[in-house]
Design a protein around this motif. Sequence first.
Motif, PDB file in Angstrom:
ATOM      1  N   LYS A 297      -5.558   5.498 -12.767  1.00  0.00           N
ATOM      2  CA  LYS A 297      -6.273   4.852 -13.883  1.00  0.00           C
ATOM      3  C   LYS A 297      -5.926   5.523 -15.209  1.00  0.00           C
ATOM      4  CE  LYS A 297     -10.283   3.343 -11.179  1.00  0.00           C
ATOM      5  NZ  LYS A 297     -11.745   3.551 -10.939  1.00  0.00           N
TER       6      LYS A 297
ATOM      7  N   VAL B 256      -6.586   7.982  -7.129  1.00  0.00           N
ATOM      8  CA  VAL B 256      -6.872   6.690  -7.767  1.00  0.00           C
ATOM      9  C   VAL B 256      -7.281   6.902  -9.230  1.00  0.00           C
ATOM     10  CG1 VAL B 256      -8.420   4.689  -7.756  1.00  0.00           C
ATOM     11  CG2 VAL B 256      -7.432   5.522  -5.607  1.00  0.00           C
ATOM     12  N   GLU B 257      -8.039   7.953  -9.497  1.00  0.00           N
ATOM     13  CA  GLU B 257      -8.424   8.262 -10.876  1.00  0.00           C
ATOM     14  C   GLU B 257      -7.212   8.647 -11.712  1.00  0.00           C
ATOM     15  OE1 GLU B 257     -11.414   7.865 -12.428  1.00  0.00           O
ATOM     16  OE2 GLU B 257     -11.838   6.813 -10.533  1.00  0.00           O
TER      17      GLU B 257
ATOM     18  N   TRP C 142       0.870  -1.175   0.000  1.00  0.00           N
ATOM     19  CA  TRP C 142       0.000   0.000   0.000  1.00  0.00           C
ATOM     20  C   TRP C 142       0.908   1.226   0.000  1.00  0.00           C
ATOM     21  CZ3 TRP C 142      -5.536   0.203   0.932  1.00  0.00           C
ATOM     22  CH2 TRP C 142      -6.139  -1.068   1.002  1.00  0.00           C
TER      23      TRP C 142
ATOM     24  N   LYS D 133      -4.476   0.319 -12.869  1.00  0.00           N
ATOM     25  CA  LYS D 133      -5.855   0.042 -12.472  1.00  0.00           C
ATOM     26  C   LYS D 133      -5.895  -1.015 -11.373  1.00  0.00           C
ATOM     27  CE  LYS D 133      -7.551   1.124 -17.112  1.00  0.00           C
ATOM     28  NZ  LYS D 133      -8.247   0.619 -18.325  1.00  0.00           N
TER      29      LYS D 133
ATOM     30  N   SER E   5     -12.713   1.835  -0.861  1.00  0.00           N
ATOM     31  CA  SER E   5     -12.688   0.371  -0.701  1.00  0.00           C
ATOM     32  C   SER E   5     -12.771  -0.008   0.772  1.00  0.00           C
ATOM     33  CB  SER E   5     -11.395  -0.213  -1.284  1.00  0.00           C
ATOM     34  OG  SER E   5     -11.166   0.248  -2.588  1.00  0.00           O
TER      35      SER E   5
ATOM     36  N   PRO F 184      -5.885  -0.666  -7.780  1.00  0.00           N
ATOM     37  CA  PRO F 184      -5.558  -0.479  -6.371  1.00  0.00           C
ATOM     38  C   PRO F 184      -6.757  -0.024  -5.546  1.00  0.00           C
ATOM     39  CG  PRO F 184      -4.615   1.296  -7.684  1.00  0.00           C
ATOM     40  CD  PRO F 184      -5.115   0.260  -8.639  1.00  0.00           C
ATOM     41  N   LYS F 185      -6.808  -0.516  -4.342  1.00  0.00           N
ATOM     42  CA  LYS F 185      -7.878  -0.134  -3.425  1.00  0.00           C
ATOM     43  C   LYS F 185      -7.595   1.252  -2.851  1.00  0.00           C
ATOM     44  CE  LYS F 185      -8.835  -4.902  -1.997  1.00  0.00           C
ATOM     45  NZ  LYS F 185      -8.880  -5.838  -0.844  1.00  0.00           N
ATOM     46  N   SER F 186      -8.606   1.788  -2.169  1.00  0.00           N
ATOM     47  CA  SER F 186      -8.465   3.087  -1.512  1.00  0.00           C
ATOM     48  C   SER F 186      -8.915   2.946  -0.070  1.00  0.00           C
ATOM     49  CB  SER F 186      -9.306   4.146  -2.227  1.00  0.00           C
ATOM     50  OG  SER F 186     -10.659   3.709  -2.340  1.00  0.00           O
TER      51      SER F 186
ATOM     52  N   THR G 287      -7.943  11.281  -2.039  1.00  0.00           N
ATOM     53  CA  THR G 287      -7.601   9.862  -2.243  1.00  0.00           C
ATOM     54  C   THR G 287      -8.262   9.318  -3.500  1.00  0.00           C
ATOM     55  OG1 THR G 287      -7.374   9.558   0.152  1.00  0.00           O
ATOM     56  CG2 THR G 287      -7.645   7.574  -1.188  1.00  0.00           C
TER      57      THR G 287
ATOM     58  N   GLY H 201      -3.001  -0.992  -2.752  1.00  0.00           N
ATOM     59  CA  GLY H 201      -3.908   0.096  -2.459  1.00  0.00           C
ATOM     60  C   GLY H 201      -3.208   1.400  -2.123  1.00  0.00           C
ATOM     61  N   ILE H 202      -4.037   2.429  -1.956  1.00  0.00           N
ATOM     62  CA  ILE H 202      -3.600   3.761  -1.559  1.00  0.00           C
ATOM     63  C   ILE H 202      -4.179   4.027  -0.173  1.00  0.00           C
ATOM     64  CG2 ILE H 202      -3.604   6.213  -2.120  1.00  0.00           C
ATOM     65  CD1 ILE H 202      -2.106   4.390  -4.143  1.00  0.00           C
TER      66      ILE H 202
END
Length: 374
Positions: A208, A204-205, A136, A213, A236, A215-217, A200, A172-173
């Motif tokens: 992408k 994530v956008e 993460w 593409k 997430s 990773p969770k948040s 956050t 994830g982030i």
Amino acid sequence: MASTAVELIKDLSTPAFVVDLDIVKRNASVMLARFQKLGVQLRPHMKTHKTLECADIMTGGSRRCIVVSTLAEASFFADHGYDDILYAYPLPFDKVERCAELSEKLSLFHVLVDSSLALQELKRRPLKQGKAWHVWMKLDCNNGRAGVPHAEPAALQLAQEISETEGVELTGIYAHCGNSYGSKGEEQIKAVAQETTTFTLQFVEKLKAVGVKGPKSSIGSTPSCSHPVPDMAMLSEVHPGNYIFYDVQQSLIGSCRLEDVAVRVLTRVIGHYPHKNQLLVDCGWTALSHDGGGRLPTGYAVIEGHPDIKLVSMTQEHGRVEPVSGKLDFSQFPLGSMLSLMPYHACATAVMHPVYYVHSKGKIVGTWKPTRGW
């Protein structure tokens, strides 16, 4: 849950850390239901209590999907059947081997990275059995403690580097909205929660958009998760921890009511000093901590049922109690009588005690023994 020979908390030797099991269960249930309704995974943090019994309550018995802040906690929970453990601490280079061992032992063990140098350390220690490191990336969304600042190009660059590294997976982030601790009331808490959530999700956008593409948040803090904003439904996960006990600090922020605080330190009066207008109690900073700096109207703690007295100072094993104003009525506080202190910061107080006495309506139902160390 271990038993004790003493039946009632009023008969405990002091100082003693006591946990109201009914309030703990209620706090856990409320938080779990809140995020089930939002459709977001709750990944509770274990750092406040560090006990197996409380972890079971927070996870609903699943023994999966938790956050820890030390490898001692991670190993403790792994040894007791827990899996899907996130070590939410910037990767310490001296602990990479221990992280590798946990990664190879568990089906899911996650580490936190906020620098390219930390990523290089993982590359130097490939996991066995064809496993990949679950990483993460820590994003700083204006909290200012750890992580890569969300708006800096370096954040996107590091996330891309992680995703492109062989033997490593960008899982994830992760953002901690610790700046919510500076809030006063629900409106300010929600403003911080909204800002952290927005930054956050925007990040994530951005990922992408550059082809990264999946990773969770995850964001978290007890204030933000006690008063979530609607946009948090797009996350997430969330990762609060203190909510299981709550404390006076959280009530001042606006996260909870004092009725939601599940823990107390019990202490007894051991001295009368009329010439100083002062009581002495057997609770020093080793039983309560100095956290809060004595800034409460009642000093270092809320003294339950006695808003007219304050814990003005502590040495290692002693506490000094004085009236908020006027003369102290010593007849109200006979030598040997018990006072109940509501701590300013439950995490800091809990870590002072090797055993927690767990009760329901004053009757002891067992003891919890926390893990310690790093």
